[in-house]
Write an enzyme that holds these catalytic residues in place. Structure first.
Site, PDB file in Angstrom:
ATOM      1  N   ASN A 191       0.831  -1.383   0.086  1.00 39.05           N
ATOM      2  CA  ASN A 191       0.196  -0.070  -0.107  1.00 39.05           C
ATOM      3  C   ASN A 191       0.806   1.434   0.152  1.00 39.05           C
ATOM      4  O   ASN A 191       1.538   1.436   1.092  1.00 39.05           O
ATOM      5  CB  ASN A 191      -0.823  -0.480   0.919  1.00 39.05           C
TER       6      ASN A 191
ATOM      7  N   ASP B 131      -0.782  -4.376  10.354  1.00 38.89           N
ATOM      8  CA  ASP B 131      -2.375  -4.348  10.077  1.00 38.89           C
ATOM      9  C   ASP B 131      -2.972  -3.282  11.778  1.00 38.89           C
ATOM     10  O   ASP B 131      -2.422  -3.173  12.266  1.00 38.89           O
ATOM     11  CB  ASP B 131      -2.169  -5.825  10.861  1.00 38.89           C
ATOM     12  N   THR B 132      -4.075  -2.694  10.850  1.00 39.36           N
ATOM     13  CA  THR B 132      -4.391  -1.086  11.597  1.00 39.36           C
ATOM     14  C   THR B 132      -5.676  -1.531  11.523  1.00 39.36           C
ATOM     15  O   THR B 132      -6.857  -1.920  10.224  1.00 39.36           O
ATOM     16  CB  THR B 132      -4.142  -0.272  10.144  1.00 39.36           C
TER      17      THR B 132
ATOM     18  N   PHE C 167      -5.491   8.241   3.065  1.00 37.47           N
ATOM     19  CA  PHE C 167      -6.355   7.065   2.740  1.00 37.47           C
ATOM     20  C   PHE C 167      -7.034   6.222   3.395  1.00 37.47           C
ATOM     21  O   PHE C 167      -7.226   7.077   5.175  1.00 37.47           O
ATOM     22  CB  PHE C 167      -5.412   5.867   2.528  1.00 37.47           C
TER      23      PHE C 167
ATOM     24  N   TYR D 247     -10.022   5.306   6.049  1.00 35.71           N
ATOM     25  CA  TYR D 247     -10.987   6.026   7.033  1.00 35.71           C
ATOM     26  C   TYR D 247     -10.326   7.889   7.843  1.00 35.71           C
ATOM     27  O   TYR D 247     -11.030   8.759   8.794  1.00 35.71           O
ATOM     28  CB  TYR D 247     -11.163   5.728   8.570  1.00 35.71           C
TER      29      TYR D 247
ATOM     30  N   LYS E 185       0.351  14.016   9.938  1.00 38.86           N
ATOM     31  CA  LYS E 185      -0.715  12.802  10.237  1.00 38.86           C
ATOM     32  C   LYS E 185       0.663  11.803  11.042  1.00 38.86           C
ATOM     33  O   LYS E 185       0.572  11.475  12.458  1.00 38.86           O
ATOM     34  CB  LYS E 185      -1.012  12.057   9.154  1.00 38.86           C
TER      35      LYS E 185
ATOM     36  N   HIS F 108      -0.756   6.180  14.911  1.00 40.02           N
ATOM     37  CA  HIS F 108      -0.783   5.698  15.924  1.00 40.02           C
ATOM     38  C   HIS F 108       0.391   4.573  14.900  1.00 40.02           C
ATOM     39  O   HIS F 108       0.578   3.714  15.285  1.00 40.02           O
ATOM     40  CB  HIS F 108      -2.442   4.063  15.490  1.00 40.02           C
TER      41      HIS F 108
HETATM   42  P1  IMP Z   1      -4.650  -3.062   6.946  1.00 38.26           P
HETATM   43  O1  IMP Z   1      -5.073  -4.053   7.097  1.00 38.26           O
HETATM   44  O2  IMP Z   1      -3.718  -2.873   7.968  1.00 38.26           O
HETATM   45  O3  IMP Z   1      -4.158  -2.768   5.224  1.00 38.26           O
HETATM   46  O4  IMP Z   1      -5.839  -1.487   7.579  1.00 38.26           O
HETATM   47  C1  IMP Z   1      -7.109  -2.441   7.494  1.00 38.26           C
HETATM   48  C2  IMP Z   1      -7.873  -0.995   6.689  1.00 38.26           C
HETATM   49  O5  IMP Z   1      -8.179   0.039   7.435  1.00 38.26           O
HETATM   50  C3  IMP Z   1      -7.030  -0.466   5.591  1.00 38.26           C
HETATM   51  O6  IMP Z   1      -8.212  -0.791   4.204  1.00 38.26           O
HETATM   52  C4  IMP Z   1      -7.779   1.482   5.546  1.00 38.26           C
HETATM   53  O7  IMP Z   1      -9.554   1.679   4.898  1.00 38.26           O
HETATM   54  C5  IMP Z   1      -7.853   1.478   6.882  1.00 38.26           C
HETATM   55  N1  IMP Z   1      -6.591   2.392   7.398  1.00 38.26           N
HETATM   56  C6  IMP Z   1      -5.494   1.680   7.762  1.00 38.26           C
HETATM   57  N2  IMP Z   1      -4.329   2.195   8.440  1.00 38.26           N
HETATM   58  C7  IMP Z   1      -4.957   3.516   8.157  1.00 38.26           C
HETATM   59  C8  IMP Z   1      -4.734   4.896   8.062  1.00 38.26           C
HETATM   60  O8  IMP Z   1      -3.559   5.065   8.659  1.00 38.26           O
HETATM   61  N3  IMP Z   1      -5.379   5.937   7.844  1.00 38.26           N
HETATM   62  C9  IMP Z   1      -6.576   5.678   7.483  1.00 38.26           C
HETATM   63  N4  IMP Z   1      -6.942   4.489   7.552  1.00 38.26           N
HETATM   64  C10 IMP Z   1      -6.315   3.175   7.857  1.00 38.26           C
END
Ligand code: IMP
Length: 199
Positions: free
Chosen positions: A10, A67-68, A148, A150, A172, A177
């Protein structure tokens, strides 16, 4: 300097991670011949580990994965680990934010947090985890074009009222986080003599 293969492709995440780590770590790109990794663990830690393990196994080099999730109090922590698929399996960022705003329509309690789990996995099997959290509020409409996911609906509590999508990358990264998890990770790496000898 230490080298880590970045498990994420990403570009937004890579840019944020690279900006924080640039003085301490050489980030190698995700191998293009590595297919999609199914993120089916029940929590952020499990997904971060399975991505880092897959990239480490593929490259035989130390790998970094994050992972977020966005956790909304009034939704009992949803979308959480399902943040990328909140509005369905192929949902866009806009679909997910629209669903979230709809779920929270007319609700006063808009407290939420982003949580990131960072994982580093080494070829010798060593695994290091670090977490970062930023508290905030969900807006009532999308604001801003940067970032990107949210970002257009999240206002960090320690900011000035702007959403993450109304901030520069540097702004940011001061609060995020992801940055917090990386700082904790770097502190852990620097306390592990076996991992610092290449710095
Ligand atoms: P991932 O599985 O870590 O890629 O994140 C899951 C989802 O969380 C992503 O598709 C984004 O929609 C959202 N996300 C992850 N990091 C961020 C951020 O820093 N800002 C906003 N949305 C995020």
């Amino acid at each position: 300097m230490i080298e880590l293969v970045c498990a994420t492709a990403n570009p937004h995440k890579v840019e944020e991670i690279a900006a924080v780590l640039s003085d301490a770590v050489v980030l190698l790109p995700r191998p293009v011949d590595l297919g999609d990794i199914v993120e089916d663990a029940p929590d952020l830690t499990g997904n971060a580990l399975l991505k880092a393990r897959a990239v480490c196994a593929h490259t035989d080099k130390a790998a970094l994965a994050d992972d977020t999730g966005l956790e909304v109090d009034v939704l009992n922590g949803a979308p959480g680990v399902l943040s990328s698929r909140y509005a369905g399996p192929n949902a866009s960022y806009a679909d997910n934010t629209a669903k979230l705003l709809q779920e929270l329509a007319d609700l006063d309690n808009r407290a939420a947090r982003f949580r990131t789990v960072m994982a580093v996995v080494y070829p010798d099997g060593t695994e290091i985890l670090a977490e970062g959290v930023v508290e905030g509020q969900i807006t009532t409409s999308v604001r801003g074009n940067a970032g990107f996911g949210y970002d257009p609906v999240f206002v960090p509590a320690e900011g000035d009222g702007r959403t993450f999508a109304e901030m520069t990358l540097e702004e940011k990264n001061q609060l995020s986080h992801r940055t917090r998890s990386l700082h904790t990770l770097l502190a852990k790496l620097s306390h592990d003599p076996a991992r610092t000898q290449t710095w």
